[in-house]
Design an enzyme around this catalytic site. Structure first.
Site, PDB file in Angstrom:
ATOM      1  N   GLY A  61       0.846  -1.193   0.000  1.00  0.00           N
ATOM      2  CA  GLY A  61       0.000   0.000   0.000  1.00  0.00           C
ATOM      3  C   GLY A  61       0.873   1.231   0.000  1.00  0.00           C
ATOM      4  O   GLY A  61       2.051   1.153   0.362  1.00  0.00           O
ATOM      5  N   CYS A  88       5.480  -6.028   1.309  1.00  0.00           N
ATOM      6  CA  CYS A  88       5.777  -4.589   1.290  1.00  0.00           C
ATOM      7  C   CYS A  88       5.142  -3.885   2.497  1.00  0.00           C
ATOM      8  O   CYS A  88       5.584  -4.090   3.615  1.00  0.00           O
ATOM      9  CB  CYS A  88       5.327  -3.995  -0.042  1.00  0.00           C
ATOM     10  SG  CYS A  88       6.034  -2.366  -0.300  1.00  0.00           S
ATOM     11  N   TYR A  89       4.075  -3.104   2.317  1.00  0.00           N
ATOM     12  CA  TYR A  89       3.431  -2.479   3.491  1.00  0.00           C
ATOM     13  C   TYR A  89       2.974  -3.568   4.467  1.00  0.00           C
ATOM     14  O   TYR A  89       3.084  -3.406   5.687  1.00  0.00           O
ATOM     15  CB  TYR A  89       2.235  -1.635   3.030  1.00  0.00           C
ATOM     16  CG  TYR A  89       1.540  -0.905   4.154  1.00  0.00           C
ATOM     17  CD1 TYR A  89       1.985   0.348   4.564  1.00  0.00           C
ATOM     18  CD2 TYR A  89       0.444  -1.468   4.810  1.00  0.00           C
ATOM     19  CE1 TYR A  89       1.350   1.023   5.608  1.00  0.00           C
ATOM     20  CE2 TYR A  89      -0.193  -0.801   5.846  1.00  0.00           C
ATOM     21  CZ  TYR A  89       0.262   0.441   6.242  1.00  0.00           C
ATOM     22  OH  TYR A  89      -0.367   1.102   7.268  1.00  0.00           O
ATOM     23  N   HIS A 175       7.908  -7.441  -4.026  1.00  0.00           N
ATOM     24  CA  HIS A 175       6.595  -7.825  -4.565  1.00  0.00           C
ATOM     25  C   HIS A 175       6.723  -9.093  -5.425  1.00  0.00           C
ATOM     26  O   HIS A 175       7.062  -8.984  -6.600  1.00  0.00           O
ATOM     27  CB  HIS A 175       6.037  -6.689  -5.438  1.00  0.00           C
ATOM     28  CG  HIS A 175       5.600  -5.499  -4.670  1.00  0.00           C
ATOM     29  ND1 HIS A 175       4.296  -5.300  -4.287  1.00  0.00           N
ATOM     30  CD2 HIS A 175       6.301  -4.442  -4.194  1.00  0.00           C
ATOM     31  CE1 HIS A 175       4.205  -4.163  -3.622  1.00  0.00           C
ATOM     32  NE2 HIS A 175       5.410  -3.614  -3.551  1.00  0.00           N
ATOM     33  N   GLU A 177       4.355 -10.737  -6.628  1.00  0.00           N
ATOM     34  CA  GLU A 177       3.239 -10.764  -7.587  1.00  0.00           C
ATOM     35  C   GLU A 177       3.568 -10.049  -8.887  1.00  0.00           C
ATOM     36  O   GLU A 177       2.870 -10.211  -9.889  1.00  0.00           O
ATOM     37  CB  GLU A 177       1.976 -10.164  -6.948  1.00  0.00           C
ATOM     38  CG  GLU A 177       1.973  -8.657  -6.690  1.00  0.00           C
ATOM     39  CD  GLU A 177       2.680  -8.234  -5.397  1.00  0.00           C
ATOM     40  OE1 GLU A 177       3.497  -9.006  -4.880  1.00  0.00           O
ATOM     41  OE2 GLU A 177       2.422  -7.107  -4.925  1.00  0.00           O
ATOM     42  N   SER A 229     -16.984  -2.184 -27.746  1.00  0.00           N
ATOM     43  CA  SER A 229     -15.954  -1.491 -28.526  1.00  0.00           C
ATOM     44  C   SER A 229     -15.298  -2.446 -29.511  1.00  0.00           C
ATOM     45  O   SER A 229     -14.538  -2.029 -30.365  1.00  0.00           O
ATOM     46  CB  SER A 229     -14.894  -0.926 -27.593  1.00  0.00           C
ATOM     47  OG  SER A 229     -14.146  -1.992 -27.041  1.00  0.00           O
ATOM     48  N   GLY A 230     -15.579  -3.744 -29.352  1.00  0.00           N
ATOM     49  CA  GLY A 230     -14.950  -4.725 -30.223  1.00  0.00           C
ATOM     50  C   GLY A 230     -13.658  -5.249 -29.635  1.00  0.00           C
ATOM     51  O   GLY A 230     -13.077  -6.207 -30.115  1.00  0.00           O
ATOM     52  N   GLY A 231     -13.191  -4.625 -28.553  1.00  0.00           N
ATOM     53  CA  GLY A 231     -12.025  -5.148 -27.842  1.00  0.00           C
ATOM     54  C   GLY A 231     -12.455  -6.417 -27.115  1.00  0.00           C
ATOM     55  O   GLY A 231     -13.655  -6.714 -27.013  1.00  0.00           O
ATOM     56  N   ASP A 233     -12.529  -7.234 -23.945  1.00  0.00           N
ATOM     57  CA  ASP A 233     -13.309  -7.128 -22.700  1.00  0.00           C
ATOM     58  C   ASP A 233     -14.795  -6.957 -22.987  1.00  0.00           C
ATOM     59  O   ASP A 233     -15.636  -7.690 -22.463  1.00  0.00           O
ATOM     60  CB  ASP A 233     -12.843  -5.943 -21.848  1.00  0.00           C
ATOM     61  CG  ASP A 233     -11.359  -5.968 -21.599  1.00  0.00           C
ATOM     62  OD1 ASP A 233     -10.775  -7.053 -21.705  1.00  0.00           O
ATOM     63  OD2 ASP A 233     -10.793  -4.909 -21.297  1.00  0.00           O
ATOM     64  N   SER A 234     -15.110  -5.956 -23.819  1.00  0.00           N
ATOM     65  CA  SER A 234     -16.531  -5.705 -24.042  1.00  0.00           C
ATOM     66  C   SER A 234     -17.152  -6.843 -24.852  1.00  0.00           C
ATOM     67  O   SER A 234     -18.343  -7.132 -24.713  1.00  0.00           O
ATOM     68  CB  SER A 234     -16.758  -4.354 -24.711  1.00  0.00           C
ATOM     69  OG  SER A 234     -16.129  -4.309 -25.951  1.00  0.00           O
ATOM     70  N   SER A 235     -16.344  -7.517 -25.678  1.00  0.00           N
ATOM     71  CA  SER A 235     -16.896  -8.633 -26.449  1.00  0.00           C
ATOM     72  C   SER A 235     -17.260  -9.797 -25.536  1.00  0.00           C
ATOM     73  O   SER A 235     -18.313 -10.424 -25.694  1.00  0.00           O
ATOM     74  CB  SER A 235     -15.882  -9.126 -27.488  1.00  0.00           C
ATOM     75  OG  SER A 235     -15.525  -8.073 -28.315  1.00  0.00           O
ATOM     76  N   LYS A 372      -6.988  -9.217 -17.912  1.00  0.00           N
ATOM     77  CA  LYS A 372      -7.177  -9.480 -19.335  1.00  0.00           C
ATOM     78  C   LYS A 372      -6.967 -10.946 -19.711  1.00  0.00           C
ATOM     79  O   LYS A 372      -7.727 -11.509 -20.480  1.00  0.00           O
ATOM     80  CB  LYS A 372      -6.206  -8.594 -20.114  1.00  0.00           C
ATOM     81  CG  LYS A 372      -6.399  -8.555 -21.581  1.00  0.00           C
ATOM     82  CD  LYS A 372      -7.452  -7.570 -22.012  1.00  0.00           C
ATOM     83  CE  LYS A 372      -6.989  -6.151 -21.884  1.00  0.00           C
ATOM     84  NZ  LYS A 372      -8.033  -5.170 -22.209  1.00  0.00           N
TER      85      LYS A 372
HETATM   86  P1  XMP Z   1      -2.000   1.722 -19.180  1.00  0.00           P
HETATM   87  O1  XMP Z   1      -1.783   2.795 -20.197  1.00  0.00           O
HETATM   88  O2  XMP Z   1      -2.738   2.227 -17.991  1.00  0.00           O
HETATM   89  O3  XMP Z   1      -2.962   0.676 -19.857  1.00  0.00           O
HETATM   90  O4  XMP Z   1      -0.737   1.009 -18.805  1.00  0.00           O
HETATM   91  C1  XMP Z   1      -3.248  -0.601 -19.358  1.00  0.00           C
HETATM   92  C2  XMP Z   1      -4.126  -1.302 -20.376  1.00  0.00           C
HETATM   93  O5  XMP Z   1      -5.425  -0.698 -20.403  1.00  0.00           O
HETATM   94  C3  XMP Z   1      -5.721  -0.187 -21.695  1.00  0.00           C
HETATM   95  N1  XMP Z   1      -6.407   1.104 -21.465  1.00  0.00           N
HETATM   96  C4  XMP Z   1      -7.744   1.258 -21.475  1.00  0.00           C
HETATM   97  N2  XMP Z   1      -8.740   0.397 -21.734  1.00  0.00           N
HETATM   98  N3  XMP Z   1     -10.313   2.126 -21.394  1.00  0.00           N
HETATM   99  C5  XMP Z   1     -10.018   0.848 -21.710  1.00  0.00           C
HETATM  100  O6  XMP Z   1     -10.951   0.077 -21.984  1.00  0.00           O
HETATM  101  C6  XMP Z   1      -9.388   3.061 -21.113  1.00  0.00           C
HETATM  102  O7  XMP Z   1      -9.693   4.212 -20.843  1.00  0.00           O
HETATM  103  C7  XMP Z   1      -8.025   2.587 -21.168  1.00  0.00           C
HETATM  104  N4  XMP Z   1      -6.834   3.228 -20.962  1.00  0.00           N
HETATM  105  C8  XMP Z   1      -5.856   2.272 -21.149  1.00  0.00           C
HETATM  106  C9  XMP Z   1      -4.372  -0.023 -22.376  1.00  0.00           C
HETATM  107  O8  XMP Z   1      -4.477  -0.061 -23.785  1.00  0.00           O
HETATM  108  C10 XMP Z   1      -3.595  -1.186 -21.797  1.00  0.00           C
HETATM  109  O9  XMP Z   1      -3.889  -2.403 -22.440  1.00  0.00           O
END
Ligand code: XMP
Length: 516
Positions: A61, A88-89, A175, A177, A229-231, A233-235, A372
């Protein structure tokens, strides 16, 4: 009667990597739950009714144990017989609890350090004399009572690992992890299976069933829309919600104008095969207008988050949906600073970027506790098409967070074209499979070049390519020079707005994957 599953509880002291601890346990097929740091001994005992609690891990933390609002531990937990590991903490608060000495470190340690293992026993069994570990701490444990023994030290940290001589209480200043700790997996195996004696009897399938049932119960006879969004997660969230809600679900894909080249067409093609209501909203103009004069990254993210919600609200009015489902995953939540005690790193569009007032009964996020690669596992279980399962993650705000400063037409063109070149060349070189993400960033810096014997003055574009397992940490990829050369030559030749191409060689942390 259902048998209770072996479980390790993680006490959340607000560290960026708290959930990473939990998933390191789950990826070993042992169940793990995160509980508040101030859970009392009675509350933990009550959880034993539900789970076969075999051990506790106290997370890291950002606080100092001497800070005024430092998160506390119910010390009575140490009197119980459960194995405990402080990280850590968590390591420092254990030391404080037993009247050890914790002091501000003379020299703070951030990043990779080499620990000397003085006694390779218990959680450190089987490790070498020198271990590459990842640390990030300001305070340090200097000494402990005689009932404890020191297991490891570093140049700046006299007690980097310890254990109680009779009880199963351990502390690690580093850490395990985080993937940068080379043998972190080994340390977790030692704790989970040798110290806590857990059995690997939990599976991901259990989670899928639970998520579908929860969506069914929540939405009941109402309707829901889902932001797609087609990514990945949302899929996956869409596929789960489709199982739970069938025709009560409408998926909405918003084209905000910051999509990669060919993205909208690819998504239309993929989702036309799904048996769901699927709507594409063309919203380029309203997003670009809204962001016209915005340069500050957090402001960009928040405005995009708000505009998304407004579009969803309009679509919900048309379909009569009361619920909004989102594909939010755990790193989105933690980086947006939404966990108690954790810092805001960046506002992910679907968490910290949400407006305060929302015209939905509730937002549902079935994947909120997952990383992910766990989501990818679910995607495979649900038989989603390969092109979807293997997609690179793509941020909700799209290319808008890959353009530094103002979002001009010129920069949007440059980021789209250069991104396409990187995707093509990485695929051509056969590197895609081992990379988490690969893309370009158009910086706000211009530099002088020479093209066709004439002076050119164009943008500096950065290539970002990283390897990662769950996006909480990442390493820059060591792409072969000849591939980088080809990408750079193509970008400067084919994208007139660009004169210089640089390669980002920063790990996460300290950088993040996206530049904004
Ligand atoms: P960062 O830049 O924080 O990104 O190291 C970690 C992962 O998250 C994705 N990312 C997002 N995904 N909405 C999303 O759905 C967002 O606002 C967003 N910002 C970053 C990024 O592409 C990476 O895989």
């Amino acid at each position: 009667m259902q048998t209770k599953i072996d479980t390790i509880l993680v006490l959340d002291f607000g560290g960026q990597y708290c959930h990473l601890i939990s998933r390191r346990i789950r990826e070993r097929n042992v169940y793990s739950e995160i509980v508040p740091h101030n859970s009392s001994l009675e509350e933990i005992k009550a959880l034993k009714e539900k789970f076969n609690v075999k051990g506790l891990i106290l997370s890291g933390g950002p606080a100092s144990v001497y800070g005024q609002s430092a998160p506390k531990l119910d010390y009575r937990i140490l009197e119980d017989d459960m194995p405990i590991l402080g990280l850590c903490y968590g390591h420092q608060i254990l030391a404080q609890a037993v009247k050890g000495k914790v002091e501000p470190a003379a020299c703070k340690e951030y990043g990779i350090t080499y620990a000397t293992i003085d006694k390779p026993v218990g959680i450190l069994e089987g490790l070498s004399e020198k271990e590459k570990v990842w640390m990030s701490h300001g305070d340090t444990v200097c000494s402990l009572p005689d009932t404890f023994e020191i297991l490891a030290h570093t140049d700046n940290c006299p007690v980097a690992a310890f254990r109680h001589k009779d009880k199963l209480i351990y502390g690690l200043q580093w850490h395990p992890e985080v993937i940068h700790t080379e043998n972190g997996a080994h340390m977790f195996n030692n704790f989970i299976f040798n110290v806590c004696k857990c059995e690997a009897n939990w599976q991901m399938e259990d989670i899928v069933e639970k998520m579908v049932q929860e969506l069914k119960n929540e939405v009941d006879n109402d309707k829901a829309i889902i932001g797609l969004s087609g990514g990945i997660d949302s899929s996956v969230a869409t596929a789960l919600a489709a199982i739970a809600l069938n025709e009560k679900l409408t998926a909405v894909y918003v084209d905000h104008g910051f999509m990669r080249e060919g993205e909208t067409e690819a998504i239309q093609e993929t989702f036309s095969k799904f048996k769901i209501n699927f709507i594409v909203v063309q919203a380029k103009e309203r997003f670009i207008k809204k962001l016209e004069s915005v340069t500050e990254p957090e402001c960009k993210r928040k405005m995009i988050g708000e505009e998304f919600i407004r579009v969803f609200e309009e679509e919900a009015l048309k379909t009569g949906a009361q619920y909004l489902i989102q594909g939010t995953i755990y790193p989105d939540v933690i980086e947006s600073g939404s966990s108690k005690n954790s810092a805001n790193i960046k506002s992910h569009h679907n968490v910290g970027g949400l407006p305060e007032k929302i015209k939905f009964k509730k937002i549902l996020e079935p994947l909120r506790d997952l990383y992910k690669d766990e989501v990818r596992k679910i995607a495979k279980m649900l038989d989603l098409p390969n092109e979807l399962v293997n997609r690179q993650p793509f941020p909700g705000p799209g290319l808008a967070v890959r353009i530094i400063g103002l979002l001009t037409e010129e920069k949007i063109r440059a980021v789209k074209r250069s991104d396409k070149i990187v995707r093509e060349e990485i695929k051509e070189a056969g590197l895609a499979e081992n990379l988490w993400q690969y893309f370009t960033v158009v910086t706000d810096t211009k530099a002088t070049g020479v093209k066709g014997d004439a002076r050119a003055y164009g943008y500096v574009v950065a290539i970002r390519a990283v390897e990662s397992r769950e996006a909480m940490t990442a390493s820059f990829a060591k792409i072969p020079y000849d591939v980088l050369e080809k990408i750079s030559t193509r970008i400067t030749n084919e994208v007139p707005e660009v004169t210089h191409v640089v390669y980002d060689i920063t790990h996460k942390p300290p950088a993040t994957i996206e530049w904004e």
